[in-house]
Structure formats: structure tokens, C-alpha cells
Scaffold this motif. Structure first.
Motif, PDB file in Angstrom:
ATOM      1  N   LYS A  79       0.824  -1.209   0.000  1.00 12.18           N
ATOM      2  CA  LYS A  79       0.000   0.000   0.000  1.00 12.18           C
ATOM      3  C   LYS A  79       0.861   1.263   0.000  1.00 12.18           C
ATOM      4  O   LYS A  79       1.784   1.403   0.802  1.00 12.18           O
ATOM      5  CB  LYS A  79      -0.915   0.006   1.220  1.00 12.18           C
ATOM      6  CG  LYS A  79      -1.921  -1.124   1.199  1.00 12.18           C
ATOM      7  CD  LYS A  79      -2.735  -1.147   2.470  1.00 12.18           C
ATOM      8  CE  LYS A  79      -3.691  -2.322   2.443  1.00 12.18           C
ATOM      9  NZ  LYS A  79      -4.408  -2.471   3.705  1.00 12.18           N
ATOM     10  N   VAL A  80       0.524   2.171  -0.903  1.00 15.60           N
ATOM     11  CA  VAL A  80       1.196   3.472  -1.012  1.00 15.60           C
ATOM     12  C   VAL A  80       0.168   4.490  -1.489  1.00 15.60           C
ATOM     13  O   VAL A  80      -0.460   4.288  -2.532  1.00 15.60           O
ATOM     14  CB  VAL A  80       2.348   3.478  -2.042  1.00 15.60           C
ATOM     15  CG1 VAL A  80       3.017   4.844  -2.079  1.00 15.60           C
ATOM     16  CG2 VAL A  80       3.355   2.389  -1.780  1.00 15.60           C
ATOM     17  N   LYS A  81       0.008   5.564  -0.744  1.00 19.50           N
ATOM     18  CA  LYS A  81      -0.825   6.683  -1.190  1.00 19.50           C
ATOM     19  C   LYS A  81       0.013   7.956  -1.103  1.00 19.50           C
ATOM     20  O   LYS A  81       0.708   8.183  -0.112  1.00 19.50           O
ATOM     21  CB  LYS A  81      -2.082   6.834  -0.344  1.00 19.50           C
ATOM     22  CG  LYS A  81      -3.142   5.802  -0.661  1.00 19.50           C
ATOM     23  CD  LYS A  81      -4.463   6.145  -0.026  1.00 19.50           C
ATOM     24  CE  LYS A  81      -5.511   5.117  -0.443  1.00 19.50           C
ATOM     25  NZ  LYS A  81      -6.838   5.449   0.091  1.00 19.50           N
ATOM     26  N   VAL A  82      -0.095   8.756  -2.146  1.00 20.01           N
ATOM     27  CA  VAL A  82       0.583  10.049  -2.172  1.00 20.01           C
ATOM     28  C   VAL A  82      -0.500  11.115  -2.172  1.00 20.01           C
ATOM     29  O   VAL A  82      -1.385  11.112  -3.036  1.00 20.01           O
ATOM     30  CB  VAL A  82       1.490  10.189  -3.409  1.00 20.01           C
ATOM     31  CG1 VAL A  82       2.144  11.559  -3.429  1.00 20.01           C
ATOM     32  CG2 VAL A  82       2.532   9.081  -3.435  1.00 20.01           C
ATOM     33  N   PHE A  83      -0.409  12.005  -1.213  1.00 27.84           N
ATOM     34  CA  PHE A  83      -1.387  13.067  -1.047  1.00 27.84           C
ATOM     35  C   PHE A  83      -0.786  14.396  -1.491  1.00 27.84           C
ATOM     36  O   PHE A  83       0.329  14.737  -1.097  1.00 27.84           O
ATOM     37  CB  PHE A  83      -1.800  13.182   0.428  1.00 27.84           C
ATOM     38  CG  PHE A  83      -2.438  11.942   0.962  1.00 27.84           C
ATOM     39  CD1 PHE A  83      -3.805  11.792   0.945  1.00 27.84           C
ATOM     40  CD2 PHE A  83      -1.660  10.916   1.477  1.00 27.84           C
ATOM     41  CE1 PHE A  83      -4.394  10.642   1.430  1.00 27.84           C
ATOM     42  CE2 PHE A  83      -2.236   9.761   1.971  1.00 27.84           C
ATOM     43  CZ  PHE A  83      -3.608   9.614   1.948  1.00 27.84           C
ATOM     44  N   GLU A  84      -1.539  15.126  -2.290  1.00 30.29           N
ATOM     45  CA  GLU A  84      -1.144  16.481  -2.654  1.00 30.29           C
ATOM     46  C   GLU A  84      -1.837  17.422  -1.676  1.00 30.29           C
ATOM     47  O   GLU A  84      -3.060  17.412  -1.575  1.00 30.29           O
ATOM     48  CB  GLU A  84      -1.567  16.787  -4.087  1.00 30.29           C
ATOM     49  CG  GLU A  84      -0.851  15.941  -5.110  1.00 30.29           C
ATOM     50  CD  GLU A  84      -1.216  16.303  -6.539  1.00 30.29           C
ATOM     51  OE1 GLU A  84      -1.913  17.312  -6.752  1.00 30.29           O
ATOM     52  OE2 GLU A  84      -0.793  15.568  -7.438  1.00 30.29           O
ATOM     53  N   LEU A  85      -1.037  18.211  -0.966  1.00 30.91           N
ATOM     54  CA  LEU A  85      -1.574  19.153   0.012  1.00 30.91           C
ATOM     55  C   LEU A  85      -1.445  20.565  -0.509  1.00 30.91           C
ATOM     56  O   LEU A  85      -0.411  20.936  -1.065  1.00 30.91           O
ATOM     57  CB  LEU A  85      -0.810  19.060   1.334  1.00 30.91           C
ATOM     58  CG  LEU A  85      -0.757  17.705   2.017  1.00 30.91           C
ATOM     59  CD1 LEU A  85      -0.003  17.826   3.332  1.00 30.91           C
ATOM     60  CD2 LEU A  85      -2.138  17.166   2.255  1.00 30.91           C
ATOM     61  N   CYS A  86      -2.478  21.363  -0.294  1.00 26.08           N
ATOM     62  CA  CYS A  86      -2.455  22.735  -0.776  1.00 26.08           C
ATOM     63  C   CYS A  86      -3.055  23.661   0.271  1.00 26.08           C
ATOM     64  O   CYS A  86      -4.050  23.325   0.920  1.00 26.08           O
ATOM     65  CB  CYS A  86      -3.264  22.840  -2.067  1.00 26.08           C
ATOM     66  SG  CYS A  86      -3.367  24.519  -2.722  1.00 26.08           S
ATOM     67  N   HIS A  87      -2.431  24.799   0.416  1.00 24.21           N
ATOM     68  CA  HIS A  87      -3.017  25.895   1.188  1.00 24.21           C
ATOM     69  C   HIS A  87      -3.052  27.078   0.232  1.00 24.21           C
ATOM     70  O   HIS A  87      -2.002  27.626  -0.123  1.00 24.21           O
ATOM     71  CB  HIS A  87      -2.180  26.210   2.424  1.00 24.21           C
ATOM     72  CG  HIS A  87      -2.915  27.056   3.399  1.00 24.21           C
ATOM     73  ND1 HIS A  87      -3.186  28.379   3.160  1.00 24.21           N
ATOM     74  CD2 HIS A  87      -3.459  26.764   4.603  1.00 24.21           C
ATOM     75  CE1 HIS A  87      -3.853  28.867   4.176  1.00 24.21           C
ATOM     76  NE2 HIS A  87      -4.035  27.910   5.067  1.00 24.21           N
ATOM     77  N   PRO A  88      -4.241  27.458  -0.231  1.00 19.13           N
ATOM     78  CA  PRO A  88      -4.344  28.500  -1.254  1.00 19.13           C
ATOM     79  C   PRO A  88      -3.614  29.805  -0.914  1.00 19.13           C
ATOM     80  O   PRO A  88      -3.098  30.467  -1.817  1.00 19.13           O
ATOM     81  CB  PRO A  88      -5.851  28.730  -1.373  1.00 19.13           C
ATOM     82  CG  PRO A  88      -6.454  27.419  -0.966  1.00 19.13           C
ATOM     83  CD  PRO A  88      -5.545  26.902   0.122  1.00 19.13           C
ATOM     84  N   ASP A  89      -3.543  30.174   0.358  1.00 19.15           N
ATOM     85  CA  ASP A  89      -2.837  31.411   0.730  1.00 19.15           C
ATOM     86  C   ASP A  89      -1.350  31.309   0.383  1.00 19.15           C
ATOM     87  O   ASP A  89      -0.764  32.241  -0.163  1.00 19.15           O
ATOM     88  CB  ASP A  89      -3.000  31.714   2.213  1.00 19.15           C
ATOM     89  CG  ASP A  89      -4.437  32.076   2.577  1.00 19.15           C
ATOM     90  OD1 ASP A  89      -5.206  32.449   1.659  1.00 19.15           O
ATOM     91  OD2 ASP A  89      -4.794  31.991   3.762  1.00 19.15           O
ATOM     92  N   HIS A  90      -0.739  30.172   0.707  1.00 22.03           N
ATOM     93  CA  HIS A  90       0.684  29.976   0.403  1.00 22.03           C
ATOM     94  C   HIS A  90       0.909  29.898  -1.101  1.00 22.03           C
ATOM     95  O   HIS A  90       1.804  30.540  -1.649  1.00 22.03           O
ATOM     96  CB  HIS A  90       1.218  28.713   1.070  1.00 22.03           C
ATOM     97  CG  HIS A  90       1.173  28.743   2.558  1.00 22.03           C
ATOM     98  ND1 HIS A  90       1.563  29.832   3.301  1.00 22.03           N
ATOM     99  CD2 HIS A  90       0.789  27.805   3.447  1.00 22.03           C
ATOM    100  CE1 HIS A  90       1.418  29.571   4.587  1.00 22.03           C
ATOM    101  NE2 HIS A  90       0.944  28.347   4.705  1.00 22.03           N
ATOM    102  N   ALA A  91       0.095  29.098  -1.757  1.00 25.29           N
ATOM    103  CA  ALA A  91       0.240  28.927  -3.207  1.00 25.29           C
ATOM    104  C   ALA A  91       0.061  30.265  -3.930  1.00 25.29           C
ATOM    105  O   ALA A  91       0.803  30.581  -4.863  1.00 25.29           O
ATOM    106  CB  ALA A  91      -0.773  27.905  -3.720  1.00 25.29           C
ATOM    107  N   GLY A  92      -0.896  31.052  -3.498  1.00 31.51           N
ATOM    108  CA  GLY A  92      -1.152  32.341  -4.119  1.00 31.51           C
ATOM    109  C   GLY A  92       0.040  33.279  -4.057  1.00 31.51           C
ATOM    110  O   GLY A  92       0.345  33.986  -5.020  1.00 31.51           O
ATOM    111  N   LYS A  93       0.733  33.275  -2.909  1.00 29.19           N
ATOM    112  CA  LYS A  93       1.904  34.150  -2.756  1.00 29.19           C
ATOM    113  C   LYS A  93       3.006  33.773  -3.737  1.00 29.19           C
ATOM    114  O   LYS A  93       3.686  34.632  -4.285  1.00 29.19           O
ATOM    115  CB  LYS A  93       2.435  34.075  -1.322  1.00 29.19           C
ATOM    116  CG  LYS A  93       1.544  34.740  -0.312  1.00 29.19           C
ATOM    117  CD  LYS A  93       2.093  34.553   1.092  1.00 29.19           C
ATOM    118  CE  LYS A  93       1.122  35.078   2.131  1.00 29.19           C
ATOM    119  NZ  LYS A  93       1.581  34.793   3.497  1.00 29.19           N
ATOM    120  N   ILE A  94       3.190  32.489  -3.951  1.00 24.77           N
ATOM    121  CA  ILE A  94       4.243  32.039  -4.859  1.00 24.77           C
ATOM    122  C   ILE A  94       3.843  32.251  -6.316  1.00 24.77           C
ATOM    123  O   ILE A  94       4.645  32.682  -7.139  1.00 24.77           O
ATOM    124  CB  ILE A  94       4.603  30.567  -4.586  1.00 24.77           C
ATOM    125  CG1 ILE A  94       5.375  30.477  -3.261  1.00 24.77           C
ATOM    126  CG2 ILE A  94       5.412  29.970  -5.732  1.00 24.77           C
ATOM    127  CD1 ILE A  94       5.736  29.091  -2.832  1.00 24.77           C
TER     128      ILE A  94
END
Length: 160
Positions: A79-94
Motif C-alpha cells: 500500500k502506497v498513497k501520495v497526497f497532494e496538500l495545498c493551502h491556497p494562501d501559500h500557493a497564491g503568494k508564490i
């Protein structure tokens, strides 16, 4: 005099070669972090992790079940799961500025939860805080903050 100068140069070059060798061997262990889950079950680790992500007001825009994906190609893996995590505030700044977009290939943050042959469950992720220290502009600040928050999220599942 010439002999000591030659010896000094050889020593310096040898020192540089050894230093680069040590850095080359140590780099993978510094760039990726791995911890054992405090839960014996893969499913419980995943559930607790997903809840912690929600509790910290982050999002999971995608989950990749690599065990299922590999099965489609005739490969039987644990078993292997890869999760993509996002915080729109952080992503927006970049993503706001053109120069910072170079790190968009690292977005969103990824966390993997997997079983190993020892029967235990592990969590891995990139050492974003360390990588951020090599960047310029707003990137170090944002990536460092995101890394700290990711570690807070992972406290819910990492074995102490």
C-alpha cells in the motif's frame, strides 16, 4: 618550499573532493524525511492524516493510490498513497510573481503514506524547509511556513 606548496595544494584538492563526496552521499537523507506512523494500520494512518489536514485548514486536491495504479500494469506492490496538500494562501503568494513560479513544479506539497516489508507504516515528504533556505524572494518565507504547518499536520500520525 616547493614541496610544502605542492603538499598544501594536494591536501586542499583532496579536502574538497572528500567534502563533495560526503555532501553527495548525505544529500538524499537531508532532502527527504521519513517517520514511522504511530498507528499500526495503514488505513488508520490515512484517516488520521486526512482529518489532521482538515483540522489545519489545508486541502487535499488529489490522492494517488499507487498500489491500484501499479496493479493496472500487473505489478503487485504494498500500500502506497501520495497526497497532494495545498493551502491556497501559500500557493497564491508564490504564483503571484513570475520569478517565484519556478517552484510550481514542487506544488502542491506531497506527503506519502506507505507500508514497508517490516509491516510498519511510514510517512515521507520532501524537506521543504531545507530546500527553501536555498531560494530567493518570497519563496523561502512561504516554503518555510508551509513546511512548519505540514509538520504540525503530521504530528497527528508520526510516532514520537
Amino acid at each position: 618550499m616547493k614541496k610544502s606548496l605542492v603538499t598544501g595544494i594536494i591536501g586542499f584538492v583532496l579536502g574538497v573532493v572528500i567534502a563533495f563526496g560526503v555532501i553527495y552521499k548525505a544529500a538524499p537523507g537531508m532532502m527527504l524525511l521519513e517517520n514511522e506512523s504511530q498507528y499500526a494500520s495503514f488505513e488508520e494512518t490515512v484517516t488520521k492524516f486526512e482529518q489532521s489536514v482538515k483540522d489545519h485548514e489545508w486541502k487535499i486536491p488529489a490522492t494517488h493510490d499507487l498500489q491500484k495504479t501499479m496493479a493496472k500494469y500487473g505489478k503487485d506492490v504494498k500500500k502506497v498513497k501520495v497526497f497532494e496538500l495545498c493551502h491556497p494562501d501559500h500557493a497564491g503568494k508564490i504564483l503571484l510573481e513570475s520569478e517565484e513560479r519556478i517552484v510550481s513544479s514542487l506544488m502542491p506539497c506531497r506527503v506519502a503514506i506507505y507500508e514497508k516489508h517490516d509491516g510498519k507504516v511510514y510517512i515521507s515528504r520532501m524537506n521543504s524547509g531545507m530546500m527553501a533556505s536555498t531560494m530567493e524572494g518570497v519563496i523561502p518565507e512561504v516554503m518555510d511556513e508551509a513546511a512548519k504547518q505540514n509538520e504540525e499536520i503530521l504530528e497527528a500520525v508520526i510516532k514520537n
